[in-house]
Design a protein around this motif. Structure first.
Motif, PDB file in Angstrom:
ATOM      1  N   ALA A  36       0.807  -1.218   0.000  1.00  0.00           N
ATOM      2  CA  ALA A  36       0.000   0.000   0.000  1.00  0.00           C
ATOM      3  C   ALA A  36       0.844   1.273   0.000  1.00  0.00           C
ATOM      4  O   ALA A  36       0.332   2.353  -0.293  1.00  0.00           O
ATOM      5  N   GLN A  37       2.120   1.140   0.303  1.00  0.00           N
ATOM      6  CA  GLN A  37       2.999   2.304   0.357  1.00  0.00           C
ATOM      7  C   GLN A  37       3.593   2.584  -1.025  1.00  0.00           C
ATOM      8  O   GLN A  37       3.991   1.664  -1.725  1.00  0.00           O
ATOM      9  N   ASP A  38       3.628   3.855  -1.379  1.00  0.00           N
ATOM     10  CA  ASP A  38       4.230   4.239  -2.657  1.00  0.00           C
ATOM     11  C   ASP A  38       5.715   3.886  -2.693  1.00  0.00           C
ATOM     12  O   ASP A  38       6.211   3.324  -3.665  1.00  0.00           O
ATOM     13  N   VAL A  39       6.409   4.228  -1.628  1.00  0.00           N
ATOM     14  CA  VAL A  39       7.839   3.926  -1.527  1.00  0.00           C
ATOM     15  C   VAL A  39       8.094   3.366  -0.121  1.00  0.00           C
ATOM     16  O   VAL A  39       8.426   4.111   0.802  1.00  0.00           O
ATOM     17  N   PRO A  40       7.927   2.053   0.034  1.00  0.00           N
ATOM     18  CA  PRO A  40       8.136   1.469   1.363  1.00  0.00           C
ATOM     19  C   PRO A  40       9.606   1.512   1.760  1.00  0.00           C
ATOM     20  O   PRO A  40      10.495   1.496   0.906  1.00  0.00           O
ATOM     21  N   LEU A  41       9.832   1.587   3.053  1.00  0.00           N
ATOM     22  CA  LEU A  41      11.208   1.529   3.544  1.00  0.00           C
ATOM     23  C   LEU A  41      11.790   0.168   3.163  1.00  0.00           C
ATOM     24  O   LEU A  41      11.149  -0.866   3.370  1.00  0.00           O
ATOM     25  N   PRO A  42      12.983   0.150   2.591  1.00  0.00           N
ATOM     26  CA  PRO A  42      13.569  -1.118   2.151  1.00  0.00           C
ATOM     27  C   PRO A  42      13.645  -2.180   3.248  1.00  0.00           C
ATOM     28  O   PRO A  42      13.377  -3.349   3.001  1.00  0.00           O
ATOM     29  N   ALA A  43      13.966  -1.773   4.476  1.00  0.00           N
ATOM     30  CA  ALA A  43      14.074  -2.745   5.561  1.00  0.00           C
ATOM     31  C   ALA A  43      12.712  -3.347   5.900  1.00  0.00           C
ATOM     32  O   ALA A  43      12.609  -4.557   6.165  1.00  0.00           O
ATOM     33  N   VAL A  44      11.675  -2.535   5.881  1.00  0.00           N
ATOM     34  CA  VAL A  44      10.321  -3.024   6.175  1.00  0.00           C
ATOM     35  C   VAL A  44       9.853  -3.945   5.052  1.00  0.00           C
ATOM     36  O   VAL A  44       9.269  -5.007   5.297  1.00  0.00           O
ATOM     37  N   TRP A  45      10.114  -3.557   3.835  1.00  0.00           N
ATOM     38  CA  TRP A  45       9.749  -4.334   2.644  1.00  0.00           C
ATOM     39  C   TRP A  45      10.441  -5.695   2.671  1.00  0.00           C
ATOM     40  O   TRP A  45       9.804  -6.732   2.528  1.00  0.00           O
ATOM     41  N   ALA A  46      11.748  -5.687   2.895  1.00  0.00           N
ATOM     42  CA  ALA A  46      12.510  -6.935   2.930  1.00  0.00           C
ATOM     43  C   ALA A  46      12.092  -7.811   4.109  1.00  0.00           C
ATOM     44  O   ALA A  46      12.023  -9.030   3.991  1.00  0.00           O
ATOM     45  N   SER A  89       9.104 -14.650  -4.349  1.00  0.00           N
ATOM     46  CA  SER A  89       9.720 -13.752  -3.368  1.00  0.00           C
ATOM     47  C   SER A  89      11.020 -13.166  -3.898  1.00  0.00           C
ATOM     48  O   SER A  89      11.272 -11.966  -3.760  1.00  0.00           O
ATOM     49  N   TYR A  90      11.845 -14.016  -4.506  1.00  0.00           N
ATOM     50  CA  TYR A  90      13.100 -13.523  -5.067  1.00  0.00           C
ATOM     51  C   TYR A  90      12.859 -12.615  -6.276  1.00  0.00           C
ATOM     52  O   TYR A  90      13.612 -11.666  -6.494  1.00  0.00           O
ATOM     53  N   GLN A  91      11.801 -12.876  -7.016  1.00  0.00           N
ATOM     54  CA  GLN A  91      11.461 -11.984  -8.126  1.00  0.00           C
ATOM     55  C   GLN A  91      11.010 -10.621  -7.602  1.00  0.00           C
ATOM     56  O   GLN A  91      11.346  -9.586  -8.181  1.00  0.00           O
ATOM     57  N   VAL A  92      10.246 -10.632  -6.500  1.00  0.00           N
ATOM     58  CA  VAL A  92       9.820  -9.375  -5.884  1.00  0.00           C
ATOM     59  C   VAL A  92      11.039  -8.611  -5.380  1.00  0.00           C
ATOM     60  O   VAL A  92      11.181  -7.408  -5.631  1.00  0.00           O
ATOM     61  N   LEU A  93      11.934  -9.302  -4.701  1.00  0.00           N
ATOM     62  CA  LEU A  93      13.140  -8.654  -4.183  1.00  0.00           C
ATOM     63  C   LEU A  93      14.001  -8.070  -5.306  1.00  0.00           C
ATOM     64  O   LEU A  93      14.652  -7.045  -5.131  1.00  0.00           O
ATOM     65  N   ALA A  94      13.982  -8.729  -6.461  1.00  0.00           N
ATOM     66  CA  ALA A  94      14.754  -8.247  -7.614  1.00  0.00           C
ATOM     67  C   ALA A  94      14.022  -7.145  -8.374  1.00  0.00           C
ATOM     68  O   ALA A  94      14.577  -6.554  -9.300  1.00  0.00           O
ATOM     69  N   GLY A  95      12.776  -6.867  -8.000  1.00  0.00           N
ATOM     70  CA  GLY A  95      12.001  -5.842  -8.679  1.00  0.00           C
ATOM     71  C   GLY A  95      11.357  -6.309  -9.966  1.00  0.00           C
ATOM     72  O   GLY A  95      10.896  -5.503 -10.764  1.00  0.00           O
ATOM     73  N   ASP A  96      11.290  -7.629 -10.163  1.00  0.00           N
ATOM     74  CA  ASP A  96      10.742  -8.184 -11.404  1.00  0.00           C
ATOM     75  C   ASP A  96       9.246  -8.470 -11.348  1.00  0.00           C
ATOM     76  O   ASP A  96       8.638  -8.722 -12.390  1.00  0.00           O
TER      77      ASP A  96
END
Length: 126
Positions: A36-46, A89-96
């Motif tokens: 829901a966040q436009d730009v989530p904090l990377p640590a929270v996202w990960a 999950s790895y695709q999400v982390l890679a931005g794919d």
């Protein structure tokens, strides 16, 4: 972290299904919050993705246990789904790809745990 959450939830709920449902709900809500966040904090996202991966890993270990009482076909389908969660999950982390795929998978499992979807419908979903 997921193991800690698992033991915390264990102490306050009664059945295995309730424990699993509570964990899926907590982790899925974290994934939704990130989405829901436009730009989530990377640590929270990960962290949200990592907690989801840990949950699915714990479930995978349980699914291969000889003591697991689920039907072989359902166990196989859930293990396949666990592998898909890992890949996505790895695709999400890679931005794919988008985190919404993980949310959708978890919500389907939550429906099964709450009785909204029967085992035969879960097998066709996975």
């Amino acid at each position: 972290m997921a193991h800690k959450a698992y033991s915390t939830v264990t102490s306050r709920t009664a059945s295995d299904k309730q424990i699993e449902l509570a964990l899926f709900s907590e982790i899925t809500n974290a994934l939704k919050d990130v989405a829901a966040q436009d730009v989530p904090l990377p640590a929270v996202w990960a962290d949200a993705i990592d907690r989801n991966l840990q949950l699915w890993h714990i479930l995978s270990v349980d699914l291969v246990s000889p003591e697991n009482g689920l039907d072989d076909s359902l166990r196989t389908n859930l293990l396949t789904l666990a592998e898909m969660v890992r890949r996505v999950s790895y695709q999400v982390l890679a931005g794919d790809t988008d985190i919404s795929d993980l949310v959708e998978i978890n919500e389907t499992i939550m429906k099964g745990l709450s009785g909204e979807v029967g085992p035969s419908q879960m097998e066709t979903t996975t």
